[in-house]
Design a protein around this motif. Structure first.
Motif, mmCIF file in Angstrom:
data_model
loop_
_atom_site.group_PDB
_atom_site.id
_atom_site.type_symbol
_atom_site.label_atom_id
_atom_site.label_comp_id
_atom_site.label_asym_id
_atom_site.label_seq_id
_atom_site.Cartn_x
_atom_site.Cartn_y
_atom_site.Cartn_z
ATOM 1 N N LYS A 291 24.894 48.777 50.772
ATOM 2 C CA LYS A 291 24.218 47.564 51.250
ATOM 3 C C LYS A 291 24.856 46.910 52.479
ATOM 4 C CE LYS A 291 21.569 47.682 47.537
ATOM 5 N NZ LYS A 291 20.129 47.756 47.519
ATOM 6 N N HIS A 292 26.125 47.127 52.709
ATOM 7 C CA HIS A 292 26.872 46.506 53.819
ATOM 8 C C HIS A 292 26.815 44.986 53.804
ATOM 9 C CE1 HIS A 292 28.311 50.067 55.847
ATOM 10 N NE2 HIS A 292 27.138 50.622 55.637
ATOM 11 N N PHE A 293 26.829 44.386 52.612
ATOM 12 C CA PHE A 293 26.892 42.929 52.502
ATOM 13 C C PHE A 293 28.284 42.460 52.909
ATOM 14 C CE2 PHE A 293 23.772 43.325 48.709
ATOM 15 C CZ PHE A 293 22.683 43.356 49.564
ATOM 16 N N PRO A 294 28.401 41.250 53.467
ATOM 17 C CA PRO A 294 29.733 40.715 53.776
ATOM 18 C C PRO A 294 30.548 40.532 52.485
ATOM 19 C CG PRO A 294 27.991 39.311 54.669
ATOM 20 C CD PRO A 294 27.334 40.344 53.823
ATOM 21 N N ILE A 295 31.821 40.929 52.541
ATOM 22 C CA ILE A 295 32.680 40.871 51.362
ATOM 23 C C ILE A 295 33.907 40.019 51.676
ATOM 24 C CG2 ILE A 295 34.096 42.224 49.760
ATOM 25 C CD1 ILE A 295 32.091 44.534 50.159
ATOM 26 N N PHE A 296 34.234 39.129 50.739
ATOM 27 C CA PHE A 296 35.378 38.234 50.875
ATOM 28 C C PHE A 296 36.269 38.397 49.649
ATOM 29 C CE2 PHE A 296 31.786 36.641 53.174
ATOM 30 C CZ PHE A 296 32.319 36.367 54.425
ATOM 31 N N ILE A 297 37.560 38.580 49.894
ATOM 32 C CA ILE A 297 38.525 38.760 48.817
ATOM 33 C C ILE A 297 39.413 37.527 48.785
ATOM 34 C CG2 ILE A 297 40.414 40.182 47.901
ATOM 35 C CD1 ILE A 297 39.264 42.534 49.552
ATOM 36 N N ASP A 298 39.632 36.978 47.595
ATOM 37 C CA ASP A 298 40.477 35.786 47.500
ATOM 38 C C ASP A 298 41.866 36.091 48.045
ATOM 39 O OD1 ASP A 298 40.904 32.990 46.603
ATOM 40 O OD2 ASP A 298 42.473 34.008 45.462
ATOM 41 N N SER A 299 42.417 35.110 48.726
ATOM 42 C CA SER A 299 43.715 35.261 49.390
ATOM 43 C C SER A 299 44.862 35.555 48.414
ATOM 44 C CB SER A 299 44.032 34.037 50.233
ATOM 45 O OG SER A 299 43.971 32.866 49.452
ATOM 46 N N THR A 300 44.677 35.300 47.111
ATOM 47 C CA THR A 300 45.729 35.636 46.142
ATOM 48 C C THR A 300 46.012 37.134 46.131
ATOM 49 O OG1 THR A 300 44.088 35.784 44.365
ATOM 50 C CG2 THR A 300 45.273 33.689 44.582
ATOM 51 N N ALA A 301 45.041 37.931 46.545
ATOM 52 C CA ALA A 301 45.207 39.391 46.533
ATOM 53 C C ALA A 301 45.874 39.923 47.799
ATOM 54 C CB ALA A 301 43.853 40.065 46.363
ATOM 55 N N GLU A 302 45.916 39.106 48.832
ATOM 56 C CA GLU A 302 46.377 39.599 50.137
ATOM 57 C C GLU A 302 47.796 40.167 50.100
ATOM 58 O OE1 GLU A 302 45.897 38.391 54.805
ATOM 59 O OE2 GLU A 302 45.741 36.821 53.292
ATOM 60 N N THR A 303 48.679 39.562 49.330
ATOM 61 C CA THR A 303 50.067 40.043 49.261
ATOM 62 C C THR A 303 50.362 40.792 47.959
ATOM 63 O OG1 THR A 303 50.779 37.923 48.371
ATOM 64 C CG2 THR A 303 50.936 38.213 50.770
ATOM 65 N N ALA A 304 49.353 40.964 47.124
ATOM 66 C CA ALA A 304 49.549 41.668 45.851
ATOM 67 C C ALA A 304 49.719 43.164 46.107
ATOM 68 C CB ALA A 304 48.357 41.427 44.929
ATOM 69 N N PRO A 305 50.599 43.810 45.346
ATOM 70 C CA PRO A 305 50.776 45.250 45.530
ATOM 71 C C PRO A 305 49.552 46.050 45.066
ATOM 72 C CG PRO A 305 52.100 44.464 43.690
ATOM 73 C CD PRO A 305 51.499 43.260 44.340
ATOM 74 N N TYR A 306 48.787 45.465 44.154
ATOM 75 C CA TYR A 306 47.571 46.117 43.663
ATOM 76 C C TYR A 306 46.708 45.088 42.948
ATOM 77 C CZ TYR A 306 49.600 45.858 39.002
ATOM 78 O OH TYR A 306 50.141 45.403 37.826
#
Length: 165
Positions: free
Chosen positions: A117-132
């Motif tokens: 679908k190529h919808f815009p996707i946003f990931i919460d910033s809590t995940a940005e520095t998470a190893p997984y």
């Protein structure tokens, strides 16, 4: 006795194609008691806060948008609207969810949604520095443990503060 080979989901096939490392898990914590859930997560060496849910909404200007947040948190609709360029966003109804994303509730996967679908996707910033983190593998009861930055790169996602505090 040979171990039963599990067929890879579409998102897993896409991650393989793009050399994104992941570890697949087959478990479902949604129908478990808290004690059962904790025991299962301990068995896989995963914390509840490491599991993220993929939520689909629709914006008044952009149409469908996707948010990925910890399963232990709630989405701030105003924050999602702001980062996605909308004035207002509303969650898709269960009736509209599968028609829009191609996935049933509980199986939404950012890689599969992006691929189809190529919808815009946003990931919460809590995940940005998470190893997984763990996201649905695209089927109920299946999850993939993957680096958030690898998913963000693959699906052109943006990290942003999306949590209702």
């Amino acid at each position: 006795m040979a171990k039963k080979k599990i067929k890879k989901t579409l998102p897993e096939q896409i991650m393989d194609k793009h050399d994104v490392a992941y570890e697949g898990f087959e478990f479902n914590i949604l129908d478990k008691t808290e004690a059962q859930r904790d025991a299962l997560l301990e068995k896989f060496n995963v914390k509840h806060a490491d599991i993220y849910k993929t939520l689909a909404a629709t914006g008044d200007k952009t149409g469908p948008v996707v948010a990925i947040i910890p399963i232990t948190q709630h989405l701030a609709m105003k924050k999602l609207a702001h980062v996605s360029g909308n004035k207002k966003v509303t969650m898709l109804s269960l009736k509209e969810l599968q028609k829009t994303t191609g996935y049933v509730h509980g199986a939404n996967n950012p890689v599969g949604i992006w691929q189809n679908k190529h919808f815009p996707i946003f990931i919460d910033s809590t995940a940005e520095t998470a190893p997984y983190f763990l996201v649905s593998a695209g089927e109920l009861g299946r999850s993939d443990k993957v680096k958030p930055k690898d998913i963000a790169t693959l699906v052109s996602a943006t990290f942003a503060d999306l949590l209702d505090k």
